[in-house]
Design an enzyme around this catalytic site. Structure first.
Site, short mmCIF file in Angstrom:
data_model
loop_
_atom_site.label_atom_id
_atom_site.label_comp_id
_atom_site.label_asym_id
_atom_site.label_seq_id
_atom_site.Cartn_x
_atom_site.Cartn_y
_atom_site.Cartn_z
N SER A 132 22.87 -9.25 47.68
CA SER A 132 22.96 -9.28 49.14
C SER A 132 21.72 -9.91 49.75
O SER A 132 20.62 -9.78 49.21
CB SER A 132 23.15 -7.88 49.71
OG SER A 132 23.14 -7.98 51.14
N LYS A 204 27.78 -2.80 45.79
CA LYS A 204 27.64 -3.95 46.70
C LYS A 204 28.78 -3.94 47.73
O LYS A 204 28.57 -4.24 48.91
CB LYS A 204 27.66 -5.26 45.90
CG LYS A 204 27.81 -6.53 46.75
CD LYS A 204 26.65 -6.70 47.70
CE LYS A 204 26.52 -7.93 48.51
NZ LYS A 204 27.50 -8.64 49.16
N HIS A 207 27.94 -1.41 50.28
CA HIS A 207 26.90 -2.01 51.13
C HIS A 207 27.56 -2.86 52.22
O HIS A 207 27.23 -2.77 53.40
CB HIS A 207 25.96 -2.88 50.27
CG HIS A 207 25.14 -3.87 51.05
ND1 HIS A 207 25.68 -5.02 51.59
CD2 HIS A 207 23.84 -3.86 51.42
CE1 HIS A 207 24.74 -5.68 52.25
NE2 HIS A 207 23.61 -5.00 52.16
N ASN A 208 28.53 -3.67 51.83
CA ASN A 208 29.19 -4.54 52.81
C ASN A 208 30.02 -3.75 53.81
O ASN A 208 30.07 -4.10 54.99
CB ASN A 208 30.07 -5.57 52.10
CG ASN A 208 29.26 -6.70 51.51
OD1 ASN A 208 28.09 -6.53 51.18
ND2 ASN A 208 29.85 -7.86 51.38
N GLU A 211 27.69 -2.56 56.21
CA GLU A 211 27.27 -3.72 57.04
C GLU A 211 28.28 -3.93 58.19
O GLU A 211 27.89 -4.18 59.33
CB GLU A 211 27.22 -4.94 56.12
CG GLU A 211 26.79 -6.24 56.76
CD GLU A 211 26.87 -7.38 55.72
OE1 GLU A 211 26.33 -7.25 54.60
OE2 GLU A 211 27.49 -8.41 56.04
N LYS A 283 35.74 -11.52 55.37
CA LYS A 283 36.05 -12.07 54.04
C LYS A 283 36.65 -11.03 53.11
O LYS A 283 36.93 -11.32 51.96
CB LYS A 283 34.78 -12.67 53.44
CG LYS A 283 34.45 -14.04 54.04
CD LYS A 283 33.49 -14.78 53.15
CE LYS A 283 33.38 -16.23 53.57
NZ LYS A 283 32.29 -16.90 52.87
P1 NBP Z 1 31.27 -20.21 47.95
O1 NBP Z 1 31.82 -18.84 47.84
O2 NBP Z 1 31.53 -20.98 49.19
O3 NBP Z 1 31.80 -21.04 46.68
C1 NBP Z 1 31.49 -22.41 46.53
C2 NBP Z 1 31.05 -22.71 45.11
O4 NBP Z 1 32.07 -22.32 44.18
C3 NBP Z 1 30.83 -24.20 44.91
O5 NBP Z 1 29.72 -24.39 44.06
C4 NBP Z 1 32.13 -24.62 44.23
O6 NBP Z 1 32.02 -25.80 43.47
C5 NBP Z 1 32.35 -23.45 43.34
N1 NBP Z 1 33.71 -23.34 42.77
C6 NBP Z 1 34.88 -23.05 43.36
BR1 NBP Z 1 35.12 -22.80 45.15
N2 NBP Z 1 35.90 -22.98 42.51
C7 NBP Z 1 35.37 -23.29 41.31
C8 NBP Z 1 35.92 -23.41 40.03
N3 NBP Z 1 37.21 -23.17 39.80
N4 NBP Z 1 35.08 -23.76 39.03
C9 NBP Z 1 33.78 -23.99 39.26
N5 NBP Z 1 33.20 -23.87 40.47
C10 NBP Z 1 33.98 -23.52 41.49
O7 NBP Z 1 29.69 -20.20 47.67
P2 NBP Z 1 28.56 -19.25 48.25
O8 NBP Z 1 28.74 -18.99 49.72
O9 NBP Z 1 27.28 -19.80 47.76
O10 NBP Z 1 28.84 -17.85 47.52
C11 NBP Z 1 28.81 -17.74 46.10
C12 NBP Z 1 29.20 -16.31 45.74
O11 NBP Z 1 28.23 -15.41 46.29
C13 NBP Z 1 30.55 -15.89 46.32
O12 NBP Z 1 31.20 -15.05 45.40
C14 NBP Z 1 30.19 -15.10 47.56
O13 NBP Z 1 31.16 -14.15 47.88
C15 NBP Z 1 28.87 -14.44 47.11
N6 NBP Z 1 27.96 -14.12 48.20
C16 NBP Z 1 27.81 -14.96 49.25
C17 NBP Z 1 26.91 -14.63 50.27
C18 NBP Z 1 26.69 -15.57 51.42
O14 NBP Z 1 25.94 -15.19 52.35
N7 NBP Z 1 27.27 -16.78 51.41
C19 NBP Z 1 26.18 -13.45 50.19
C20 NBP Z 1 26.34 -12.62 49.08
C21 NBP Z 1 27.24 -12.96 48.09
P3 NBP Z 1 32.36 -27.24 44.13
O15 NBP Z 1 31.08 -27.70 44.80
O16 NBP Z 1 32.74 -28.08 42.99
O17 NBP Z 1 33.47 -27.03 45.11
#
Ligand code: NBP
Length: 509
Positions: A132, A204, A207-208, A211, A283
């Site tokens: 987080s 986690k 936590h959400n 949140e 989400k």
């Molecule tokens: P996203 O959740 O938006 O996912 C995008 C990434 O996933 C890109 O790198 C994309 O690659 C890759 N991807 C996908 Br979509 N399908 C794929 C597949 N079949 N094989 C390989 N790669 C794949 O990214 P994020 O916002 O950085 O979040 C990442 C994780 O962290 C998520 O599970 C999210 O729930 C969690 N999280 C996010 C936050 C936040 O604030 N954003 C906070 C805490 C946790 P590509 O570039 O080739 O499309």
């Protein structure tokens, strides 16, 4: 491009979270091999960051696997759901072995993590770690909630402890002077082993859920001050800024103060918040928390209320139509402004205590269900920094579970009991004002109903049980008999209304 095994860890997924976490890991002296499905994204990242040798660029999963030293460790940071299985299978196909650790750091459903650990056991050690803190947390220190095989944790621990947010042990506050390339030295890391299989992702998720309710409560406070006192964003920003100096000191209150002074880029004389559409997105993690509470029979009503409040907000067009015909009172408050602001602060604090009581009650039940042994003081401790709900208040929760690790409900801790006792008159006043003025404050109301319900030795469920027995012979327990002894009454025949049907009066349809 062939790779030699030089990296300490491999990371898959270079979207917001992945790229920032990779930089954080590299800042702490670990070599990270990075891969993204779309190679152009990885190349752009490497060009933009011009990494000083801490990152190893990989264009294929095979290269990534070859680049990591044994026992290999990988972090997956891709979209939660099917992509996690797709990436894990690709890693296995590319040569990941039984003792290699694959840590899913996305927002995965904890039951998926339990299933994945079992399904992949013969091929790799699948591990689930909640993260987080959003983009900035990932870059400069998130709160990390690792769950899985304890042996795998031993290998991940040095990296997790290095990259997590740090708490100053003297003040209990996060140390926030981490700049790119200059990580924080010392401090207590905001990470601790949570438990086996899905425990990290479960915590986690809670936590959400918390949140969601934290944000909803802040929104209701803002809305009551706007509607009852006619306060404008800059004035409100000052109030939230003041609240941030006391018991409500938290990341979410602090960013609220910042948001409320942001001018609109389109109409520079206005405040941005007034131009943002009032339809909330989500989400799913709040919904998961609420669904799980329903499944386990735990009254996390304020958390669920926060999810429903988002759902109601999303019905924007319907609400606009309804506002033209459904009548209610026009807000009118003639009392003292400062007194009401202070009452709203109290309502927010009391409701927040109830929301956290519900979240921790949920985790207490989950540990029974899944046979985990959760350390609640430690969970509160690792939420003090890095994560979205970080707050001074968490130190009080840590102290409460430190005093009594088996505390049944946070409300029963002497500190929280005293806080609510002191502030509840104001809380009730705010809830009454919101009802009489027709201003929706579902989270304040629902938290108060939880408090009043929890402190009631008797509730009207006696009548409800009688109704269930009356129409369905569902039985009831008696207040004057031991628990577990069930009774049924052969209720007298219901008196049916006599309908006098005259022959030929239209009954032949
Ligand atoms: P996203 O959740 O938006 O996912 C995008 C990434 O996933 C890109 O790198 C994309 O690659 C890759 N991807 C996908 Br979509 N399908 C794929 C597949 N079949 N094989 C390989 N790669 C794949 O990214 P994020 O916002 O950085 O979040 C990442 C994780 O962290 C998520 O599970 C999210 O729930 C969690 N999280 C996010 C936050 C936040 O604030 N954003 C906070 C805490 C946790 P590509 O570039 O080739 O499309």
């Amino acid at each position: 491009m062939s790779q030699t095994a030089v990296a300490d860890i491999g990371l898959i997924g270079l979207a917001v979270m992945g790229e920032n976490l990779a930089l954080n890991i590299a800042d702490h002296g670990f070599k990270v091999a990075v891969y993204n499905r779309t190679t152009a994204v990885m190349k752009k990242f490497m060009e933009r960051e011009k990494p000083p040798g801490g990152l190893v660029a990989c264009e294929t999963v095979k290269e990534l696997v070859a680049a990591v030293k044994r026992p290999r460790k990988f972090i997956i940071l891709v979209k939660a759901g099917a992509a996690i299985d797709a990436v894990t299978k690709e890693l296995i196909d590319a040569g990941v072995e039984k003792d290699d650790i694959v840590a899913d750091c996305g927002n995965s459903l904890w039951t998926d993590t339990i299933r994945r650990e079992r399904d992949y056991a013969a091929k790799c050690k699948f591990f689930g770690s909640g993260v987080s803190g959003g983009e900035l947390g990932a870059r400069f220190g998130p709160s990390l909630m690792p769950g899985g095989d304890p042996e795998s944790w031993k290998h991940l621990k040095p990296i997790w402890e290095a990259i997590a947010a740090k708490i100053d042990p003297k003040t209990g506050k996060p140390i926030e002077d981490y700049a790119p390339g200059k990580p924080v030295k010392g401090g207590v890391p905001c990470t601790a082993y949570i438990g086996p299989n899905g425990a990290g992702h479960y915590v986690k998720m809670v936590h959400n859920g918390i949140e969601y309710i934290d944000m909803q409560l802040i929104g209701e406070a803002y809305w009551l001050m706007t509607n009852l006192l006619g306060m404008k964003p800059p004035e409100l920003s000052k109030v939230f800024g003041q609240w941030n100096q006391g018991d409500l000191d938290s990341y979410l209150i602090q960013i609220t103060a910042d948001i409320l002074q942001q001018k609109d880029p389109v109409h520079p004389q206005d405040y941005l918040v007034d131009h943002i559409l009032d339809a909330a997105g989500q989400k799913g993690t709040g919904k998961w928390t609420s669904t799980n509470a329903l499944d386990m029979g735990i009254p996390a009503n304020a958390i669920a209320e926060a999810v429903f409040a988002r759902c109601l907000s999303a019905l924007k067009e319907e609400r606009v139509e309804a506002s033209k015909t459904l009548k209610g009172p026009d807000p009118a408050y003639k009392g003292n402004r400062d007194e009401l602001v202070s009452a709203i602060r109290d309502a927010l604090y009391c409701s927040k205590i109830c929301a956290y009581a519900q979240g921790f009650q949920l985790m207490r039940e989950a540990q029974k269900e899944y046979k985990w042994t959760l350390n609640f003081a430690e969970i509160a401790a690792i939420w003090r920094g890095g994560c979205i709900i970080r707050a001074r208040f968490l130190q009080k929760i840590m102290d409460a579970y430190g005093r009594n690790p088996n505390l049944v409900n946070l409300l029963l801790d002497p500190y929280f009991n005293e806080q609510i006792t002191k502030a509840q008159t104001n809380w009730r006043k705010v809830v009454s004002l919101s009802a009489t003025n027709g201003i929706a404050a579902p989270a304040f109301m629902s938290a108060l109903a939880y408090y009043d319900g929890y402190r009631s030795a008797r509730l009207p469920a006696n009548l409800l049980q009688a109704q269930r027995d009356y129409f369905g012979a569902h039985t009831y327990e008696r207040a004057d008999s031991p628990r577990g002894k069930f009774f049924h009454l052969d209720w007298p025949e219901p008196k049916r209304p006599q309908i006098d049907i005259q022959p030929g009066s239209g009954g032949g349809h």
